[in-house]
Design an enzyme around this catalytic site. Structure first.
Site, PDB file in Angstrom:
ATOM      1  N   SER A  41       0.835  -1.203   0.000  1.00 29.10           N
ATOM      2  CA  SER A  41       0.000   0.000   0.000  1.00 29.10           C
ATOM      3  C   SER A  41       0.874   1.258   0.000  1.00 29.10           C
ATOM      4  CB  SER A  41      -0.865  -0.063   1.264  1.00 29.10           C
ATOM      5  OG  SER A  41      -1.488   1.144   1.543  1.00 29.10           O
ATOM      6  N   GLY A  47       5.017   2.301   0.323  1.00 31.31           N
ATOM      7  CA  GLY A  47       5.701   1.015   0.155  1.00 31.31           C
ATOM      8  C   GLY A  47       5.411   0.392  -1.197  1.00 31.31           C
ATOM      9  N   TYR A  69       2.238   9.139  17.935  1.00 35.03           N
ATOM     10  CA  TYR A  69       2.794   8.923  16.588  1.00 35.03           C
ATOM     11  C   TYR A  69       4.115   9.662  16.415  1.00 35.03           C
ATOM     12  CZ  TYR A  69       3.175   8.893  11.475  1.00 35.03           C
ATOM     13  OH  TYR A  69       3.627   8.732  10.184  1.00 35.03           O
TER      14      TYR A  69
END
Ligand code: NAD
Length: 249
Positions: free
Chosen positions: A16, A19, A150
Site C-alpha cells: 500500500s 511502500g 505517533y
C-alpha cells in the site's frame, strides 16, 4: 542497466501507499522485491500489479514469529538481502487525556518494536554494501496536538537509525531514515483519524510548506530509490527529508 539490477529488496508495508510505489520503482530498476503486510488480499493484488519480480509474505511487524517467517521465506526464495525498507507503520492520534495503555502499546509495537526487530532479524542475511531504510516522518522534529504517540514513535525511529548505523557500519550496512512530509495514501484508513481530519492535516501542512501541496508516493519512492542505490553510498545515519520544505522554514 537499472540502478538496482540483481538486488534483493524487502519492503514492509509494501502492499500500500509509499511502500507499494517504492516496490514498483525498485522493480523498474531491476530489483526483486519481497513485500510484507497484514492483508492477504491487498498483498495478492499488489503482486499481480507488480509482476513476476514481486513476492509476498503475510504477517504483522509487531509479531516476532511473523518477522522470523519473513526472513526465512525471503532467504529460501532469494538468499541474502541488499535493501531492507522498514516502512510499515500507522498512526494513533488523540489528546493526552484520551490515550489508554492499549493505544500506546499498539502505536509503539508497530512503529518502534516492529522496526527494531525487523532490522535485528535481517542483520545476519544482509549483504555487504547493503542499505537499510527506515520510514520515519518529518514530524519526528515536530509537535502538534493529538500527535504525541505517533510523533514520538517517529523520533524513536530516527534515533534508532543513528545507533544502528554506527553498529552495522563494520558489516558495511548503511542505515538511513526517509522522512516524508504529508502524502495522500491509505494512512488515514489505518489510523483512528477520519478522512476529513486527515484532509485537514494535509491542508494545514500544505499551507505551511513553501511548496503548498502534499507530496506524491512517487516523490517519496524516488527518495527511497536514492537511499537504496549506490548513489547514496556515502550516506549513513542521515535523514532524507522530503516535505516540500515544511520543516525547514
Ligand atoms: P499506508 O497505510 O498506505 O501504508 C502503510 C503500510 O504499513 C500498509 O501496507 C500496512 O498494511 C502496513 N502496516 C501497518 N501496520 C502493519 C503491521 N502491524 N504489520 C505489517 N504491516 C503493517 O500509509 P503510508 O502513508 O504509505 O505509510 C507508510 C509509512 O510512511 C508509515 O510508516 C507512515 O508512518 C509513514 N509516513 C506517512 C506519511 C503520510 O503522509 N502518508 C508521512 C510521513 C510518514
Amino acid at each position: 542497466m537499472g540502478k538496482l539490477q540483481n538486488k534483493v529488496a524487502v519492503i514492509t508495508g509494501g502492499n500500500s501507499g509509499i511502500g507499494l510505489t517504492s516496490a514498483q520503482t525498485f522493480i523498474n530498476e531491476g530489483a526483486k522485491v519481497v513485500i510484507f503486510g497484514r492483508n492477504q488480499q491487498s498483498l495478492d493484488e499488489a503482486v499481480e500489479t507488480l509482476g513476476p519480480n514481486a513476492y509476498s509474505v503475510q504477517g504483522d511487524v509487531s509479531k516476532l514469529e511473523d518477522l522470523e517467517r519473513l526472513k526465512k521465506e525471503t532467504e529460501d526464495k532469494f538468499g541474502n538481502v541488499d535493501i531492507l525498507f522498514v516502512n510499515a507503520g500507522l498512526g494513533v492520534f488523540a489528546p493526552l487525556d484520551q490515550i489508554d495503555e492499549a493505544a500506546y502499546d499498539k502505536q509503539f509495537d508497530i512503529n518502534v518494536k516492529g522496526a527494531f526487530f525487523t532490522v535485528q532479524k535481517f542483520q545476519s542475511i544482509m549483504n555487504e554494501n547493503s542499505s537499510v531504510i527506515l520510514t520515519a516522518s518529518a514530524v519526528h522534529e515536530k509537535g502538534v496536538p493529538t500527535g504525541s504517540l505517533y510523533f514520538a514513535t517517529k523520533a524513536a525511529v530516527r534515533s534508532l537509525s543513528r545507533t544502528l548505523a554506527a553498529e552495522l557500519a563494520p558489516q558495511k550496512i548503511r542505515v538511513n531514515t526517509l522522512s516524508p512530509g504529508i502524502v495522500r495514501t491509505q494512512f488515514a484508513d489505518k489510523t483512528n483519524l477520519s478522512n476529513e481530519d486527515f484532509e485537514g492535516f494535509i491542508e494545514m501542512v500544505a499551507s505551511q510548506a513553501p511548496l503548498q501541496r502534499a507530496g506524491t508516493t512517487q516523490e517519496i519512492a524516488n527518495g527511497a530509490l536514492f537511499l537504496a542505490s549506490d548513489e547514496s553510498a556515502y550516506m549513513t545515519a542521515a535523514d532524507l527529508l522530503i516535505d516540500g520544505g515544511w520543516m525547514s522554514i
